[in-house]
Design a protein around this motif. Structure first.
Motif, short mmCIF file in Angstrom:
data_model
loop_
_atom_site.label_atom_id
_atom_site.label_comp_id
_atom_site.label_asym_id
_atom_site.label_seq_id
_atom_site.Cartn_x
_atom_site.Cartn_y
_atom_site.Cartn_z
N PHE A 80 0.51 -2.27 5.78
CA PHE A 80 -0.18 -3.33 6.35
C PHE A 80 -1.38 -3.18 6.97
O PHE A 80 -1.60 -3.14 8.18
CB PHE A 80 0.85 -4.12 7.33
CG PHE A 80 2.09 -4.67 6.57
CD1 PHE A 80 2.06 -6.12 6.31
CD2 PHE A 80 3.21 -4.29 6.33
CE1 PHE A 80 3.08 -6.56 5.43
CE2 PHE A 80 4.30 -4.67 5.66
CZ PHE A 80 4.17 -5.77 5.40
N ASN A 81 -2.37 -2.86 6.36
CA ASN A 81 -3.58 -2.73 6.79
C ASN A 81 -4.69 -3.22 6.18
O ASN A 81 -4.98 -2.88 4.82
CB ASN A 81 -3.90 -1.11 6.72
CG ASN A 81 -5.20 -0.68 7.31
OD1 ASN A 81 -6.25 -1.54 7.61
ND2 ASN A 81 -5.43 0.54 7.62
N GLY A 82 -5.26 -4.55 6.56
CA GLY A 82 -6.08 -5.24 5.57
C GLY A 82 -7.40 -4.57 5.18
O GLY A 82 -7.91 -4.80 4.07
N ASP A 83 -7.88 -3.86 6.14
CA ASP A 83 -9.13 -3.21 5.76
C ASP A 83 -8.91 -2.17 4.57
O ASP A 83 -9.94 -1.76 3.99
CB ASP A 83 -9.75 -2.51 7.06
CG ASP A 83 -10.14 -3.37 8.13
OD1 ASP A 83 -10.55 -4.46 7.72
OD2 ASP A 83 -10.17 -2.87 9.32
N ALA A 84 -7.83 -1.46 4.53
CA ALA A 84 -7.58 -0.48 3.37
C ALA A 84 -6.95 -1.21 2.23
O ALA A 84 -6.87 -0.47 1.12
CB ALA A 84 -6.58 0.51 3.91
N ARG A 85 -6.75 -2.27 2.00
CA ARG A 85 -6.00 -3.01 1.02
C ARG A 85 -7.33 -3.33 -0.13
O ARG A 85 -8.45 -3.69 0.20
CB ARG A 85 -5.43 -4.26 1.20
CG ARG A 85 -4.42 -4.19 2.47
CD ARG A 85 -3.13 -3.48 1.66
NE ARG A 85 -2.91 -3.65 0.52
CZ ARG A 85 -1.76 -2.88 -0.21
NH1 ARG A 85 -1.36 -1.93 0.19
NH2 ARG A 85 -1.27 -3.71 -1.31
N GLU A 86 -6.87 -3.11 -1.42
CA GLU A 86 -7.90 -3.31 -2.51
C GLU A 86 -8.14 -4.98 -2.81
O GLU A 86 -7.21 -5.58 -2.52
CB GLU A 86 -7.38 -2.83 -3.76
CG GLU A 86 -7.25 -1.33 -3.79
CD GLU A 86 -6.80 -0.73 -5.07
OE1 GLU A 86 -6.04 -1.46 -5.81
OE2 GLU A 86 -7.40 0.20 -5.76
N LYS A 87 -9.33 -5.13 -2.93
CA LYS A 87 -9.70 -6.65 -3.01
C LYS A 87 -9.49 -7.26 -4.36
O LYS A 87 -9.04 -6.44 -5.11
CB LYS A 87 -11.30 -6.69 -2.37
CG LYS A 87 -11.51 -6.25 -1.02
CD LYS A 87 -10.67 -7.08 -0.08
CE LYS A 87 -11.29 -6.59 1.72
NZ LYS A 87 -10.85 -5.08 1.78
N ALA A 88 -9.98 -8.56 -4.56
CA ALA A 88 -9.46 -9.22 -5.86
C ALA A 88 -10.09 -8.66 -6.84
O ALA A 88 -9.82 -8.43 -8.01
CB ALA A 88 -9.83 -10.55 -5.76
N PRO B 38 -6.01 -10.03 2.92
CA PRO B 38 -5.99 -9.91 1.49
C PRO B 38 -4.85 -8.98 1.04
O PRO B 38 -5.03 -8.15 0.25
CB PRO B 38 -7.42 -9.11 0.93
CG PRO B 38 -7.59 -8.40 2.14
CD PRO B 38 -7.42 -9.00 3.57
N TYR B 39 -3.77 -9.32 1.41
CA TYR B 39 -2.58 -8.80 0.80
C TYR B 39 -2.10 -9.38 -0.28
O TYR B 39 -1.10 -10.00 -0.52
CB TYR B 39 -1.48 -8.89 1.84
CG TYR B 39 -1.63 -8.16 3.25
CD1 TYR B 39 -2.64 -7.06 3.28
CD2 TYR B 39 -0.99 -8.53 4.28
CE1 TYR B 39 -2.72 -6.33 4.54
CE2 TYR B 39 -1.17 -7.87 5.50
CZ TYR B 39 -2.28 -6.69 5.60
OH TYR B 39 -1.94 -6.27 6.78
N HIS B 40 -2.77 -9.50 -1.44
CA HIS B 40 -2.57 -10.15 -2.91
C HIS B 40 -1.25 -9.93 -3.41
O HIS B 40 -0.65 -10.81 -3.66
CB HIS B 40 -3.61 -9.62 -3.67
CG HIS B 40 -5.13 -10.03 -3.28
ND1 HIS B 40 -5.68 -11.21 -2.77
CD2 HIS B 40 -6.11 -9.09 -3.06
CE1 HIS B 40 -6.63 -10.86 -2.59
NE2 HIS B 40 -7.19 -9.75 -2.58
N ASP B 41 -0.70 -8.70 -3.44
CA ASP B 41 0.53 -8.35 -4.18
C ASP B 41 1.47 -8.67 -3.50
O ASP B 41 2.64 -9.36 -3.96
CB ASP B 41 0.36 -6.98 -4.57
CG ASP B 41 0.06 -6.04 -3.27
OD1 ASP B 41 -0.53 -6.43 -2.46
OD2 ASP B 41 0.01 -4.64 -3.53
#
Length: 254
Positions: A96-104, A156-159
């Motif tokens: 749960f780290n928005g900055d480290a999550r892959e974008k779209a 952006p926690y898409h998945d």
């Protein structure tokens, strides 16, 4: 509300929100199955603090149908009666780290598949394993844990968000299918909680910003959230099924 005659399974209860939910049920007199995948010491400590007559810690990966079925067998053997309340809280590994999550433009479908398997697949395995005991008892309650992110996608926690949205759909279709048997299926959805393992690295200013954005001017605690789960498990919600209750201080309003 009286939950003294209930046997409750909380998946992913070794730590974080699941721990708080399991403790809340125990505080209301329920017998609790503390499921865990890796948090053995914490899960066993929780069960021991509740007492061996009313709690048991059982390891299982909810994506493994055979392991899940074995949990219910252990619970019946320990308590002498079936599980009639299930809280689907377990999560697959996720940061749960928005900055480290892959974008779209970079995230691959494999990330979605992993979250769907853990969140939806795990819940389906657990619900299906619970059904024989609930039918024997003449009914039951299932509470799935969701998120407010699919209504307010600020991170952006898409998945993760997609899998939780699919779990809401599963909540509603299972509610319609199982309702004639007296088995209710609902969802409780939250946002950032103060404080769990998942939010422990969140800066204080983020909590303050969220608190200031809610009508209640506070960030929801795990104990606040657990209270809503207890409502759906109790007879006070006996006429409620297929619903999603957002517990986030009013940040998202349905």
């Amino acid at each position: 509300m009286s939950l003294q005659n209930r046997v409750v399974l909380v998946t992913g209860a070794g730590r974080g929100l699941g721990h708080s939910i399991a403790q809340a049920f125990a505080d209301e007199g329920a017998s609790v199955v503390v499921n865990y995948r890796r948090s053995s010491d914490a899960a066993r400590a929780l069960a021991e603090s509740i007492g061996t007559e009313r709690a048991i810690a059982v390891q299982a990966d909810v994506t493994d149908r055979a392991q899940v079925k074995a949990v219910f067998g252990r619970a019946r053997e320990h308590f002498g009666r079936p599980v009639t309340t299930v809280v689907n809280n377990a999560l697959p590994d996720f940061s749960f780290n928005g900055d480290a999550r892959e974008k779209a433009d970079r995230i691959g479908y494999g990330a979605f598949a992993a979250q769907l398997e853990g969140i939806v697949g795990g819940a389906v395995n657990t619900i299906q394993a619970a059904l024989p005991g609930m039918r024997e008892a003449g009914g039951g309650s299932i509470v799935n844990i969701g998120t407010n992110l699919f209504q307010n996608p600020v991170v952006p926690y898409h998945d993760y968000t997609a899998a939780k949205a699919a779990l809401l759909s599963t909540t509603r279709t299972f509610a319609a299918d199982l309702g004639p048997e007296g088995i209710r299926v609902n969802m409780v959805s939250g946002g950032l909680l103060r404080t769990t393992d998942a939010s422990s690295a969140t800066p204080p200013e983020v909590f303050d910003l969220i608190a200031g954005s809610t009508p209640l001017r506070k960030v929801t605690t795990p104990e606040d959230f657990a209270a809503a789960v207890l409502f759906f498990a109790s007879d006070w919600s006996r006429a409620v099924t297929g619903q999603n209750l957002v517990v986030d201080g009013g940040l998202v309003m349905n």
